[in-house]
Design an enzyme around this catalytic site. Structure first.
Site, mmCIF file in Angstrom:
data_model
loop_
_atom_site.group_PDB
_atom_site.id
_atom_site.type_symbol
_atom_site.label_atom_id
_atom_site.label_comp_id
_atom_site.label_asym_id
_atom_site.label_seq_id
_atom_site.Cartn_x
_atom_site.Cartn_y
_atom_site.Cartn_z
ATOM 1 N N CYS A 147 0.957 -1.101 -0.006
ATOM 2 C CA CYS A 147 0.112 0.080 0.149
ATOM 3 C C CYS A 147 0.912 1.276 -0.017
ATOM 4 C CB CYS A 147 -0.857 -0.070 1.253
ATOM 5 S SG CYS A 147 -2.099 1.510 1.433
ATOM 6 N N CYS A 188 -21.134 -10.284 6.220
ATOM 7 C CA CYS A 188 -21.010 -11.714 6.677
ATOM 8 C C CYS A 188 -21.028 -11.353 8.476
ATOM 9 C CB CYS A 188 -19.725 -12.258 6.384
ATOM 10 S SG CYS A 188 -18.123 -11.217 6.616
ATOM 11 N N ASP A 207 -10.504 -12.629 4.900
ATOM 12 C CA ASP A 207 -9.753 -11.495 4.941
ATOM 13 C C ASP A 207 -9.168 -11.420 6.206
ATOM 14 O OD1 ASP A 207 -8.493 -9.421 3.592
ATOM 15 O OD2 ASP A 207 -9.916 -8.192 4.099
ATOM 16 N N CYS A 254 -27.332 -10.384 16.070
ATOM 17 C CA CYS A 254 -25.829 -9.826 15.718
ATOM 18 C C CYS A 254 -25.309 -11.266 15.641
ATOM 19 C CB CYS A 254 -25.126 -9.360 17.021
ATOM 20 S SG CYS A 254 -24.723 -10.203 18.579
#
Length: 375
Positions: free
Chosen positions: A21, A260, A282, A332
């Site tokens: 990055c 998700c 991830d 949740c």
């Protein structure tokens, strides 16, 4: 092993430059992933592997819609020619399927050429911006410790100029979490943003202590309640879409949410690194959660194999008794397993979520009832 024809869509995010990055945001959880491949000089997804992935990824889908998600690091560190080639390959292997693309960026590298490409190809863009200049620049800085807000704002203006569809992706931390109204007004009025998703920062330091930049549990609850009230007060329902509000309503209605973290199970969205290594998620790019490498193992076998299946079950099976007995579990589902860092095994943000669900319950009850009415 073959995928069930009734399986959900299969998602695998692509990392065209791995964790590389041009920024060094203080709270970034992904920069350290470069250490996994420290022995490799260049972390670049090759065109050969891109074609291999594109062919398998499209072929593995059991629905007519195929979504390619480009993630970083900073995705735009790859030249436009790479992404033009990606589009060519998608068309080559699409068959009768409809292909969509979304790309996440920090916004600092958006040029006129990039904006034109994104518009012409109909890509959705997620731009990371944490609010007004003062709060954004507190943590989101360059490797030379320079502020980034002005460049991000320029990138957003360029996207707007070319009418590119984009949504704001904001990290909520200990700084911007104190001003929910100003935060929401900035995106709504200053940026005229209609699609907003925000992620609470929850990280641990190497010694296991809570990171100082984390949003605090009660602060998170007050932030959500404050944004929700302002959203209602300004009559923005149906005009401004806030991801967590949509996900909450989905759970209230018994519908699988589109995010998700709020779903009952996970495991259907993985990530592929630049060299073909595929990981369960991830947020779980660790050796323990490596499913294999695309050069050696088909995507379908990795994504529907026992390791990934067990990973998906971990979300429910890992709930502690207090969570299982909680009145808000349906809303949740324990949120993301990565945030279950409390000594008692509960989610770090549990207190905040309880505040939020109790606050929005009357509205959610009413809205869910309206949606269930016939006609």
């Amino acid at each position: 092993m073959l995928a069930s024809p009734f399986a959900r869509p299969l998602y695998v995010m692509l990392k065209p430059v791995g964790a590389h990055c041009n920024l060094a945001c203080q709270y970034c959880y992904y920069l350290d992933k470069q250490k996994l491949y420290a022995h490799e000089p260049r972390h670049i997804l090759s065109e050969q592997l891109l074609e291999h992935f594109t062919r398998e990824y499209i072929g593995a889908q059991t629905t007519d819609e195929v979504l390619f998600t480009w993630h970083g690091g900073e995705t735009m560190m790859r030249p436009l020619s790479f992404f033009r080639r990606a589009v060519e390959l998608q068309k080559k292997y699409a068959g009768d399927k409809h292909i969509s693309n979304c790309i996440q960026t920090n916004g600092t590298l958006v040029t006129e050429d990039w904006a034109r490409f994104l518009h012409d190809e109909g890509w959705l863009v997620g731009v990371s911006i944490d609010g007004p200049q003062k709060v954004h620049d507190h943590y989101r800085r360059t490797r030379q410790d320079r502020p980034t807000w002005a460049k991000v704002r320029h990138g957003i203006d360029m996207l707007n100029r070319f009418q590119v569809e984009w949504n704001a992706m904001a990290v909520v931390n200990d700084i911007n979490g104190d001003d929910p109204v100003g935060f929401y007004r900035f995106f709504r009025d200053d940026l005229q943003c209609r699609y907003l998703q925000f992620t609470p920062i929850v990280e641990q330091m190497p010694d296991g202590t809570v990171a100082p930049f984390n949003v605090r549990p009660r602060q998170w609850g007050e932030f959500l309640c404050g944004v929700f009230d302002e959203w209602l007060q300004l009559d923005d329902v149906g005009n401004v879409f806030v991801q967590i509000f949509d996900a909450t309503l989905c759970n209230w209605c018994g519908v699988v949410p589109g995010v998700c973290t709020m779903a009952r199970s996970c495991g259907h969205a993985a990530v592929m690194e630049w060299n073909g290594d595929v990981y369960s998620c991830d947020h779980f790019v660790f050796p323990l959660y490596k499913l294999g490498n695309l050069h050696d193992t088909p995507l379908v076998e990795m994504m529907y194999g026992p390791q990934q299946t067990q990973f998906g079950r971990m979300k429910q099976e890992g709930l502690v008794d207090e969570c299982r007995q909680c009145e808000w579990l349906f809303a949740c589902n324990g949120e993301c397993p990565k945030n279950r860092i409390r000594p008692d095994g509960r989610n770090y943000l549990c207190e905040g979520y309880r505040m939020y669900f109790e606050h929005v319950a009357p509205w959610m009850d009413d809205m869910a009832q309206q949606l269930r009415r016939p006609g």
